[in-house]
Write a protein that holds these residues in place. Structure first.
Motif, PDB file in Angstrom:
ATOM      1  N   UNK A 167      -4.960   9.739  -4.975  1.00 17.56           N
ATOM      2  CA  UNK A 167      -4.628   8.409  -5.480  1.00 17.56           C
ATOM      3  C   UNK A 167      -4.754   8.448  -6.991  1.00 17.56           C
ATOM      4  N   UNK A 168      -3.619   8.300  -7.685  1.00 18.70           N
ATOM      5  CA  UNK A 168      -3.613   8.311  -9.144  1.00 18.70           C
ATOM      6  C   UNK A 168      -3.683   6.875  -9.637  1.00 18.70           C
ATOM      7  N   UNK A 169      -4.757   6.545 -10.339  1.00 14.58           N
ATOM      8  CA  UNK A 169      -4.998   5.180 -10.798  1.00 14.58           C
ATOM      9  C   UNK A 169      -5.895   4.458  -9.805  1.00 14.58           C
ATOM     10  N   UNK A 170      -7.176   4.406 -10.090  1.00 15.98           N
ATOM     11  CA  UNK A 170      -8.154   3.854  -9.146  1.00 15.98           C
ATOM     12  C   UNK A 170      -8.561   2.441  -9.513  1.00 15.98           C
ATOM     13  N   UNK A 171      -7.594   1.657 -10.028  1.00 20.10           N
ATOM     14  CA  UNK A 171      -7.852   0.254 -10.339  1.00 20.10           C
ATOM     15  C   UNK A 171      -7.753  -0.604  -9.102  1.00 20.10           C
ATOM     16  N   UNK A 172      -7.264  -1.845  -9.277  1.00 18.22           N
ATOM     17  CA  UNK A 172      -7.230  -2.783  -8.169  1.00 18.22           C
ATOM     18  C   UNK A 172      -6.465  -2.290  -6.972  1.00 18.22           C
ATOM     19  N   UNK A 173      -5.223  -1.787  -7.163  1.00 18.55           N
ATOM     20  CA  UNK A 173      -4.419  -1.300  -6.042  1.00 18.55           C
ATOM     21  C   UNK A 173      -4.909   0.053  -5.549  1.00 18.55           C
ATOM     22  N   UNK A 174      -5.198   0.950  -6.483  1.00 21.04           N
ATOM     23  CA  UNK A 174      -5.620   2.287  -6.101  1.00 21.04           C
ATOM     24  C   UNK A 174      -6.905   2.299  -5.291  1.00 21.04           C
ATOM     25  N   UNK A 175      -7.844   1.436  -5.639  1.00 24.99           N
ATOM     26  CA  UNK A 175      -9.101   1.376  -4.884  1.00 24.99           C
ATOM     27  C   UNK A 175      -8.856   0.909  -3.452  1.00 24.99           C
ATOM     28  N   UNK A 176      -7.897   0.001  -3.273  1.00 23.94           N
ATOM     29  CA  UNK A 176      -7.521  -0.380  -1.911  1.00 23.94           C
ATOM     30  C   UNK A 176      -6.922   0.819  -1.180  1.00 23.94           C
ATOM     31  N   UNK A 177      -6.047   1.574  -1.845  1.00 23.61           N
ATOM     32  CA  UNK A 177      -5.406   2.722  -1.206  1.00 23.61           C
ATOM     33  C   UNK A 177      -6.433   3.751  -0.749  1.00 23.61           C
ATOM     34  N   UNK A 178      -7.445   3.991  -1.565  1.00 22.18           N
ATOM     35  CA  UNK A 178      -8.523   4.903  -1.174  1.00 22.18           C
ATOM     36  C   UNK A 178      -9.140   4.455   0.152  1.00 22.18           C
ATOM     37  N   UNK A 179      -9.389   3.156   0.264  1.00 21.22           N
ATOM     38  CA  UNK A 179     -10.020   2.636   1.478  1.00 21.22           C
ATOM     39  C   UNK A 179      -9.107   2.754   2.698  1.00 21.22           C
ATOM     40  N   UNK A 181      -6.746   4.980   3.150  1.00 15.78           N
ATOM     41  CA  UNK A 181      -6.704   6.394   3.513  1.00 15.78           C
ATOM     42  C   UNK A 181      -7.956   6.788   4.290  1.00 15.78           C
ATOM     43  N   UNK A 182      -9.100   6.242   3.876  1.00 14.15           N
ATOM     44  CA  UNK A 182     -10.345   6.527   4.598  1.00 14.15           C
ATOM     45  C   UNK A 182     -10.304   5.988   6.022  1.00 14.15           C
ATOM     46  N   UNK A 188      -8.916  14.478   3.016  1.00 14.32           N
ATOM     47  CA  UNK A 188      -9.854  14.499   1.890  1.00 14.32           C
ATOM     48  C   UNK A 188      -9.205  13.701   0.762  1.00 14.32           C
ATOM     49  N   UNK A 189      -9.818  12.625   0.356  1.00 18.42           N
ATOM     50  CA  UNK A 189      -9.220  11.703  -0.613  1.00 18.42           C
ATOM     51  C   UNK A 189      -9.805  11.965  -1.996  1.00 18.42           C
ATOM     52  N   UNK A 206     -14.996   5.277  -0.558  1.00 14.58           N
ATOM     53  CA  UNK A 206     -14.442   6.219   0.392  1.00 14.58           C
ATOM     54  C   UNK A 206     -13.828   7.491  -0.129  1.00 14.58           C
ATOM     55  N   UNK A 207     -13.566   7.611  -1.439  1.00 17.20           N
ATOM     56  CA  UNK A 207     -13.033   8.870  -1.957  1.00 17.20           C
ATOM     57  C   UNK A 207     -14.098   9.959  -1.845  1.00 17.20           C
ATOM     58  N   UNK A 208     -13.696  11.146  -1.375  1.00 14.23           N
ATOM     59  CA  UNK A 208     -14.669  12.234  -1.272  1.00 14.23           C
ATOM     60  C   UNK A 208     -14.937  12.908  -2.606  1.00 14.23           C
TER      61      UNK A 208
END
Length: 324
Positions: A167-179, A181-182, A188-189, A206-208
């Motif tokens: 996930x490139x860009x761990x702001x508002x949208x990216x942090x949701x995407x990490x979750x 994916x988890x 492996x995120x 949730x990012x490893x």
């Protein structure tokens, strides 16, 4: 009532006193509890008249497309679907309402949105029951959350258990995407962001692992929530054979170089705007089940300009929400 509105083309939005809206036949009046702010709000002040009118926008209008509140007549807590759709075109009937041709103008972008005490909803499909979720902070689930979910759902067929998703860009949208994916994969995120605070938050949800660039990484899937020349080039280079690169960020970057030898071998490159009603429903269900965290920073109506300044500066780890 006091609403935060775009009043003329090419000018910054400002608070304006307007009459309370009155719903017509078949319409629903919603008392706004909270409205999330989005980077696209910042770009609207720069859109020229010709471009806005070509999209069907009408000036003036109230900003705010991440809205939640209560149905005024019943008190039921609801969130409002972010993109507009007709419900009857070939895309809508296939469940791809995010691509509806009538979605170029809507609540908060060319029509009155949620940065006001009340908003009128003309399509009941846009009302999403929240159950026990707090409507003051639920608005970002309908756009930041649903858009990130759409990206992850689109990429799922390319994600192999035990391999890597970036996930490139761990702001508002990216942090949701990490979750997402988890919750939805066994990948492996890796969260990529130049800001240590965002990388740290991504790991907490949730990012490893995390990194400041995707250089040297090989992945099944790269989801780019930034979209600059640099992130596009590095993101595509990180995709392994048979993988996918998804462009979600709207920074206007370009891919420089020959497509044939630059795109992922036997892979996929996709992009989109917005999300579907089904995406938003799924995200709300995940939030109600306690499977995802909706990180917000709350502001009052009088602090809207301050909130947009923090958004523009990139100093938020989650989403800014104006509580009314």
């Amino acid at each position: 009532m006091l609403a935060y509105r775009m009043t003329e083309w090419g000018a910054q939005a400002r608070p304006v006193e307007v009459p309370d809206p009155e719903p017509g036949p078949g319409e629903v009046l919603v008392k706004v509890a909270g409205c999330g702010l989005c980077r696209s709000d910042l770009t609207m002040r720069h859109i020229p008249r010709e471009a806005g009118e070509a999209l069907g926008w009408r000036m003036p209008f109230t900003l705010g497309h991440e809205t939640a509140g209560w149905i005024a007549d019943t008190g039921e807590p609801v969130a409002l679907v972010s993109p507009t759709s007709c419900g009857t075109c070939r895309l809508c009937v296939r469940g791809q309402d995010s691509g509806c041709p009538r979605g170029l103008a809507g609540r908060g972008y060319g029509r009155d949105g949620g940065l006001a005490p009340y908003v009128v909803v003309s399509d009941r499909r846009a009302l999403l029951p929240l159950g026990d979720l707090d409507p003051r902070t639920a608005g970002p689930l309908t756009d930041a959350g649903a858009t990130a979910y759409h990206a992850v759902r689109r990429a799922l067929p390319r994600i192999t258990a035990g391999n890597t998703a970036v996930v490139v860009g761990a702001g508002g949208l990216g942090a949701f995407a990490v979750q997402f994916l988890r919750v939805l994969t066994a990948a492996h995120v890796i969260a990529v962001d130049p800001l240590p605070a965002r990388r740290s938050y991504a790991v907490s949800v949730g990012a490893q692992s995390s990194a400041d660039t995707p250089d040297g990484i090989r992945a099944d899937v790269v989801l780019d929530f930034v979209g600059t020349d640099e992130t596009i080039a590095a993101g595509i280079a990180a995709v392994g054979t048979g993988g996918a690169y998804g462009l979600i960020g709207s920074s206007g970057g370009k891919l420089r170089g020959p497509w044939f030898s630059t795109l992922p071998r036997d892979g996929e490159v996709f992009t989109f705007q917005g999300s579907s009603i089904a995406d938003a429903q799924d995200v709300i269900a995940l939030a109600r089940a306690g499977l995802i965290r909706n990180q917000v920073e709350e502001f009052t109506f009088g602090e809207i300009d301050q909130a947009y300044a923090k958004l523009a500066a990139g100093s938020l780890t989650g989403r800014a929400v104006v509580v009314l």
